[in-house]
Design an enzyme around this catalytic site. Structure first.
Site, PDB file in Angstrom:
ATOM      1  N   ALA A 103     -24.203  -6.255 -10.219  1.00 38.17           N
ATOM      2  CA  ALA A 103     -25.560  -6.816 -10.198  1.00 38.17           C
ATOM      3  C   ALA A 103     -25.869  -7.422  -8.832  1.00 38.17           C
ATOM      4  CB  ALA A 103     -25.694  -7.875 -11.292  1.00 38.17           C
ATOM      5  N   ASP A 122       0.869  -1.186   0.000  1.00 41.84           N
ATOM      6  CA  ASP A 122       0.000   0.000   0.000  1.00 41.84           C
ATOM      7  C   ASP A 122       0.903   1.232   0.000  1.00 41.84           C
ATOM      8  OD1 ASP A 122      -3.261   0.174   1.035  1.00 41.84           O
ATOM      9  OD2 ASP A 122      -2.087   2.023   0.925  1.00 41.84           O
ATOM     10  N   LEU A 135     -17.208 -10.644  -0.083  1.00 45.27           N
ATOM     11  CA  LEU A 135     -17.265 -10.693   1.383  1.00 45.27           C
ATOM     12  C   LEU A 135     -18.093  -9.536   1.919  1.00 45.27           C
ATOM     13  CD1 LEU A 135     -15.368  -8.332   2.939  1.00 45.27           C
ATOM     14  CD2 LEU A 135     -13.557  -9.693   1.974  1.00 45.27           C
ATOM     15  N   CYS A 190     -20.170   0.036  -0.110  1.00 49.29           N
ATOM     16  CA  CYS A 190     -20.384  -0.593  -1.424  1.00 49.29           C
ATOM     17  C   CYS A 190     -21.752  -0.367  -2.064  1.00 49.29           C
ATOM     18  CB  CYS A 190     -20.149  -2.092  -1.300  1.00 49.29           C
ATOM     19  SG  CYS A 190     -18.437  -2.462  -0.937  1.00 49.29           S
TER      20      CYS A 190
HETATM   21  N1  LIG Z   1     -15.181  -3.054   1.821  1.00 47.00           N
HETATM   22  C1  LIG Z   1     -15.795  -4.118   1.390  1.00 47.00           C
HETATM   23  O1  LIG Z   1     -16.465  -4.801   2.143  1.00 47.00           O
HETATM   24  C2  LIG Z   1     -15.697  -4.541  -0.048  1.00 47.00           C
HETATM   25  C3  LIG Z   1     -16.183  -5.791  -0.431  1.00 47.00           C
HETATM   26  C4  LIG Z   1     -16.088  -6.191  -1.765  1.00 47.00           C
HETATM   27  C5  LIG Z   1     -15.478  -5.352  -2.697  1.00 47.00           C
HETATM   28  N2  LIG Z   1     -15.004  -4.144  -2.317  1.00 47.00           N
HETATM   29  C6  LIG Z   1     -14.311  -3.335  -3.326  1.00 47.00           C
HETATM   30  O2  LIG Z   1     -12.900  -3.546  -3.149  1.00 47.00           O
HETATM   31  C7  LIG Z   1     -12.165  -2.345  -3.433  1.00 47.00           C
HETATM   32  C8  LIG Z   1     -11.338  -1.950  -2.220  1.00 47.00           C
HETATM   33  O3  LIG Z   1     -12.218  -1.656  -1.163  1.00 47.00           O
HETATM   34  P1  LIG Z   1     -11.673  -1.458   0.320  1.00 47.00           P
HETATM   35  O4  LIG Z   1     -12.871  -1.340   1.185  1.00 47.00           O
HETATM   36  O5  LIG Z   1     -10.637  -2.481   0.630  1.00 47.00           O
HETATM   37  O6  LIG Z   1     -10.949  -0.022   0.164  1.00 47.00           O
HETATM   38  P2  LIG Z   1      -9.950   0.661   1.180  1.00 47.00           P
HETATM   39  O7  LIG Z   1     -10.061   2.115   0.956  1.00 47.00           O
HETATM   40  O8  LIG Z   1     -10.128   0.114   2.555  1.00 47.00           O
HETATM   41  O9  LIG Z   1      -8.493   0.169   0.695  1.00 47.00           O
HETATM   42  C9  LIG Z   1      -7.915   0.518  -0.507  1.00 47.00           C
HETATM   43  C10 LIG Z   1      -6.410   0.727  -0.278  1.00 47.00           C
HETATM   44  O10 LIG Z   1      -5.778   0.903  -1.541  1.00 47.00           O
HETATM   45  C11 LIG Z   1      -4.672   1.772  -1.346  1.00 47.00           C
HETATM   46  N3  LIG Z   1      -4.243   2.314  -2.635  1.00 47.00           N
HETATM   47  C12 LIG Z   1      -4.911   3.174  -3.462  1.00 47.00           C
HETATM   48  N4  LIG Z   1      -4.184   3.408  -4.571  1.00 47.00           N
HETATM   49  C13 LIG Z   1      -3.027   2.684  -4.456  1.00 47.00           C
HETATM   50  C14 LIG Z   1      -1.912   2.504  -5.288  1.00 47.00           C
HETATM   51  N5  LIG Z   1      -1.829   3.100  -6.481  1.00 47.00           N
HETATM   52  N6  LIG Z   1      -0.905   1.705  -4.855  1.00 47.00           N
HETATM   53  C15 LIG Z   1      -0.984   1.094  -3.653  1.00 47.00           C
HETATM   54  N7  LIG Z   1      -2.046   1.213  -2.820  1.00 47.00           N
HETATM   55  C16 LIG Z   1      -3.060   1.999  -3.220  1.00 47.00           C
HETATM   56  C17 LIG Z   1      -5.216   2.829  -0.395  1.00 47.00           C
HETATM   57  O11 LIG Z   1      -4.168   3.517   0.254  1.00 47.00           O
HETATM   58  C18 LIG Z   1      -6.073   1.962   0.546  1.00 47.00           C
HETATM   59  O12 LIG Z   1      -5.350   1.585   1.710  1.00 47.00           O
HETATM   60  C19 LIG Z   1     -13.228  -1.317  -3.850  1.00 47.00           C
HETATM   61  O13 LIG Z   1     -13.334  -1.345  -5.248  1.00 47.00           O
HETATM   62  C20 LIG Z   1     -14.491  -1.839  -3.214  1.00 47.00           C
HETATM   63  O14 LIG Z   1     -15.638  -1.444  -3.917  1.00 47.00           O
HETATM   64  C21 LIG Z   1     -15.078  -3.722  -1.011  1.00 47.00           C
HETATM   65  O1  LIG Z   2     -31.601  -7.317   5.705  1.00 45.98           O
HETATM   66  C1  LIG Z   2     -30.739  -6.434   5.748  1.00 45.98           C
HETATM   67  C2  LIG Z   2     -29.379  -6.682   5.453  1.00 45.98           C
HETATM   68  C3  LIG Z   2     -28.469  -5.617   5.518  1.00 45.98           C
HETATM   69  N1  LIG Z   2     -28.889  -4.371   5.872  1.00 45.98           N
HETATM   70  C4  LIG Z   2     -27.921  -3.259   5.881  1.00 45.98           C
HETATM   71  O2  LIG Z   2     -27.268  -3.210   4.627  1.00 45.98           O
HETATM   72  C5  LIG Z   2     -25.957  -2.690   4.764  1.00 45.98           C
HETATM   73  C6  LIG Z   2     -24.952  -3.600   4.096  1.00 45.98           C
HETATM   74  O3  LIG Z   2     -24.868  -4.811   4.799  1.00 45.98           O
HETATM   75  P1  LIG Z   2     -24.029  -6.064   4.276  1.00 45.98           P
HETATM   76  O4  LIG Z   2     -24.383  -6.331   2.877  1.00 45.98           O
HETATM   77  O5  LIG Z   2     -24.203  -7.162   5.235  1.00 45.98           O
HETATM   78  O6  LIG Z   2     -22.519  -5.534   4.430  1.00 45.98           O
HETATM   79  P2  LIG Z   2     -21.417  -5.045   3.368  1.00 45.98           P
HETATM   80  O7  LIG Z   2     -20.105  -5.243   4.030  1.00 45.98           O
HETATM   81  O8  LIG Z   2     -21.778  -3.695   2.871  1.00 45.98           O
HETATM   82  O9  LIG Z   2     -21.483  -6.125   2.169  1.00 45.98           O
HETATM   83  C7  LIG Z   2     -22.090  -5.848   0.911  1.00 45.98           C
HETATM   84  O10 LIG Z   2     -21.214  -5.131   0.075  1.00 45.98           O
HETATM   85  C8  LIG Z   2     -19.949  -5.807  -0.157  1.00 45.98           C
HETATM   86  C9  LIG Z   2     -19.075  -4.860  -0.936  1.00 45.98           C
HETATM   87  O11 LIG Z   2     -19.311  -4.888  -2.290  1.00 45.98           O
HETATM   88  C10 LIG Z   2     -20.224  -7.114  -0.867  1.00 45.98           C
HETATM   89  O12 LIG Z   2     -18.986  -7.783  -1.118  1.00 45.98           O
HETATM   90  C11 LIG Z   2     -21.149  -7.981  -0.016  1.00 45.98           C
HETATM   91  O13 LIG Z   2     -21.457  -9.199  -0.711  1.00 45.98           O
HETATM   92  C12 LIG Z   2     -22.429  -7.203   0.265  1.00 45.98           C
HETATM   93  O14 LIG Z   2     -23.263  -7.951   1.156  1.00 45.98           O
HETATM   94  C13 LIG Z   2     -25.731  -2.527   6.264  1.00 45.98           C
HETATM   95  O15 LIG Z   2     -25.939  -1.180   6.634  1.00 45.98           O
HETATM   96  C14 LIG Z   2     -26.781  -3.423   6.870  1.00 45.98           C
HETATM   97  O16 LIG Z   2     -27.159  -3.029   8.163  1.00 45.98           O
HETATM   98  C15 LIG Z   2     -30.221  -4.136   6.165  1.00 45.98           C
HETATM   99  O17 LIG Z   2     -30.616  -2.999   6.470  1.00 45.98           O
HETATM  100  N2  LIG Z   2     -31.118  -5.174   6.109  1.00 45.98           N
END
Ligand SMILES: NC(=O)c1ccc[n+]([C@@H]2O[C@H](COP(=O)([O-])OP(=O)(O)OC[C@H]3O[C@@H](n4cnc5c(N)ncnc54)[C@H](O)[C@@H]3O)[C@@H](O)[C@H]2O)c1
Ligand SMILES: O=c1ccn([C@@H]2O[C@H](COP(=O)(O)OP(=O)(O)O[C@H]3O[C@H](CO)[C@@H](O)[C@H](O)[C@H]3O)[C@@H](O)[C@H]2O)c(=O)[nH]1
Length: 466
Positions: A222, A36, A163, A276
């Site tokens: 989606a 990072d 996740l 997200c």
């Molecule tokens: N948070 C979630 O639950 C979740 C779940 C599924 C998918 N996603 C997706 O995954 C991606 C990452 O999400 P996140 O929540 O981990 O973001 P985050 O902001 O927690 O982490 C991203 C990291 O990337 C680093 N970064 C940015 N540009 C960089 C570069 N050029 N070189 C090295 N490091 C760099 C940043 O400093 C940061 O620490 C997003 O596209 C998000 O939509 C997030």
């Molecule tokens: O029945 C429900 C389920 C969830 N929530 C709310 O919805 C939001 C999102 O919840 P959740 O989806 O469990 O958490 P995220 O970590 O945002 O995960 C979503 O977003 C991620 C980032 O893309 C995806 O990877 C996951 O599959 C998708 O579930 C939260 O505020 C929850 O409280 C509700 O209000 N009612």
């Protein structure tokens, strides 16, 4: 020790950290380096206080760190030695310029891709882990091809992450599916198999789904749109429940018993939050608009509009219930994270609520078991939010629910932390101004018991919101 494969993950955030920590824990022969550009974040990953709270994560990091799991800011070194490179950087909604408010900001993806192109001296499989608009892999390919050495080539895969925060480790260890999209060329399919063989160490083969690149990219948007749509649907129904005297939990339960509908993601709430859902739906809306599909764009946009309506509706019901004024009244907020079991506050409904109540000149006392005061200050005062003077005058961050509820007119539950279900509500009632109001934005409280104590209870979708 010599490793069979080397993985580099660019981006040590909520996705990169847990995802690659789990890969390291499942594959002792693979060296995983998470890099990072944020030095403080990497320092935290290398310390005893890792930067993300996620049940089970700390144990895995402590067990693997220094063996086959490494955290570093030396991005180039990790790229150079890697066979597979996950790109797991942030893709926030654009704030200015073309597509502002809807399109994903791909600047971080582009910067990471350009770095790979400049540094790589041998073949790499580059994996989109971040959530990106459909056909981003095409842009990545052009950047890689235009900027790399002539003797180096790349395969690009899409491997979106599903996740959910709070259950990330469980989700990663036992995923419903792993999705890998690739070009349907010989090289593309070979790269797809190389990545599939990593997951196959612990994920049953039938759950590793391989598709075309664009299908995989679109599936991620989606999936989130469909999940959020269910929440907006049940929240829309919660408004009807309140107006008719129906009970949204009963409606949700009875609908969910239909195996075609299913019970999950039908819990009414104060509105969905998290980094997200909103971002990815807006991304889908922008994609639809760009493809000249305005009806499709409007359809998905309505999911976000309904979520905004739900938050506004709940906040307004608080003011209305407290005799149309909360000026100088004390309000206790229980929960600031966007859901339980995480310290993440991105797009949390609590931020919108507290801002709303501060505009009404209420005094706010907040308690959340995992969100530090510094994060609340940041969320409420940065950018177009509350000014720091107002924050200092009106907001108190407390270290327990009891302290937060001391002397307040209303308690409002905004995150479904388990501990809020079993608080000593008699004790809380004793210290509150009367009438003592309690608002349940998560449908988790023992309402009948609270009523017996003397509380005025108001629950989303339960026909008792005035
Ligand atoms: N948070 C979630 O639950 C979740 C779940 C599924 C998918 N996603 C997706 O995954 C991606 C990452 O999400 P996140 O929540 O981990 O973001 P985050 O902001 O927690 O982490 C991203 C990291 O990337 C680093 N970064 C940015 N540009 C960089 C570069 N050029 N070189 C090295 N490091 C760099 C940043 O400093 C940061 O620490 C997003 O596209 C998000 O939509 C997030
Ligand atoms: O029945 C429900 C389920 C969830 N929530 C709310 O919805 C939001 C999102 O919840 P959740 O989806 O469990 O958490 P995220 O970590 O945002 O995960 C979503 O977003 C991620 C980032 O893309 C995806 O990877 C996951 O599959 C998708 O579930 C939260 O505020 C929850 O409280 C509700 O209000 N009612």
């Amino acid at each position: 020790m010599s490793f069979t494969t080397k993985i580099c993950c660019i981006g040590a955030g909520y996705v990169g950290g847990p995802t690659c920590a789990v890969i390291a824990s499942k594959c002792a022969d693979i060296k995983v380096t998470i890099v990072d550009i944020n030095q403080a974040r990497i320092d935290a990953w290398n310390s005893k206080d890792i930067p993300i709270y996620e049940p089970g994560l700390e144990e895995i990091v402590f067990a693997q760190r220094g063996k086959n799991l490494f955290f570093s800011t030396d991005v180039d070194a990790a790229i150079l030695e890697a066979d597979l490179i996950f790109v797991s950087v942030n893709t926030p909604t654009k704030k200015t310029g073309m597509g502002a408010g809807f399109a994903a900001d791909l600047a971080y993806i582009e910067a990471a891709t350009r770095r790979i192109a400049l540094v790589a001296k041998s073949h790499k499989i580059v994996i989109e882990k971040s959530t990106v608009p459909c056909r981003t892999a095409e842009s990545m390919r052009k950047i890689l091809d235009a900027n790399s050495r002539a003797d180096v080539n790349f395969d690009i895969l899409s491997n979106p992450e599903f996740l959910a925060e709070g259950t990330a480790i469980k989700d990663l260890q036992n995923p419903d599916r792993v999705l890998i999209g690739s070009m349907q060329t010989e090289a593309g399919l070979k790269a797809q198999q190389a990545l599939a063989s990593v997951y196959a160490r612990w994920v049953p083969k039938e759950r590793i789904v391989t598709t075309r690149l664009w299908s995989s990219e679109l599936t991620k948007l989606a999936s989130n749109a469909l999940l959020a749509q269910r929440i907006s649907s049940i929240n829309a129904l919660s408004a009807i429940c309140e107006a008719t005297g129906a009970d949204v939990d009963e409606v949700s339960y009875a609908c969910g018993l239909d195996s075609r509908i299913g019970p999950k993601f039908l819990k009414a709430s104060v509105g969905f939050g998290g980094s997200c859902f909103q971002k990815d739906i807006l991304n889908l809306v922008y994609l639809s608009q760009s493809l000249h599909l305005p009806e499709v764009a409007d359809y998905w946009n309505q999911v976000v509009l309904m979520n905004e309506y739900q938050k506004r509706r709940f906040a307004e019901s608080v003011v209305r219930t407290l005799f149309n004024t909360i000026t100088n009244k004390n309000i206790c907020i229980l929960g600031f994270a966007f859901k339980k079991d995480t310290g993440d506050t991105r797009e949390s409904a609590a931020i919108a609520m507290v801002k709303y109540f501060l505009k009404e000149n209420a005094n706010i006392r907040i308690y959340d078991p995992k969100v530090p005061a510094s994060q609340m200050l940041y969320d409420l005062t940065v950018e177009d939010k509350v000014d720091v003077e107002q924050y200092n005058k009106r907001v108190t961050v407390c270290d327990s629910a009891y302290t937060a509820a001391d002397g307040v007119d209303a308690v409002i539950v905004l995150t479904e932390w388990d501990e809020f279900k079993t608080l000593d509500y008699k004790r809380i009632y004793g210290k509150m101004n009367k009438p003592a109001f309690i608002f349940d934005g998560r449908l988790i409280l023992p309402t009948a018991e609270l009523k017996k104590i003397g509380f005025q209870t108001i629950t989303i979708g339960k026909g008792d919101v005035e």
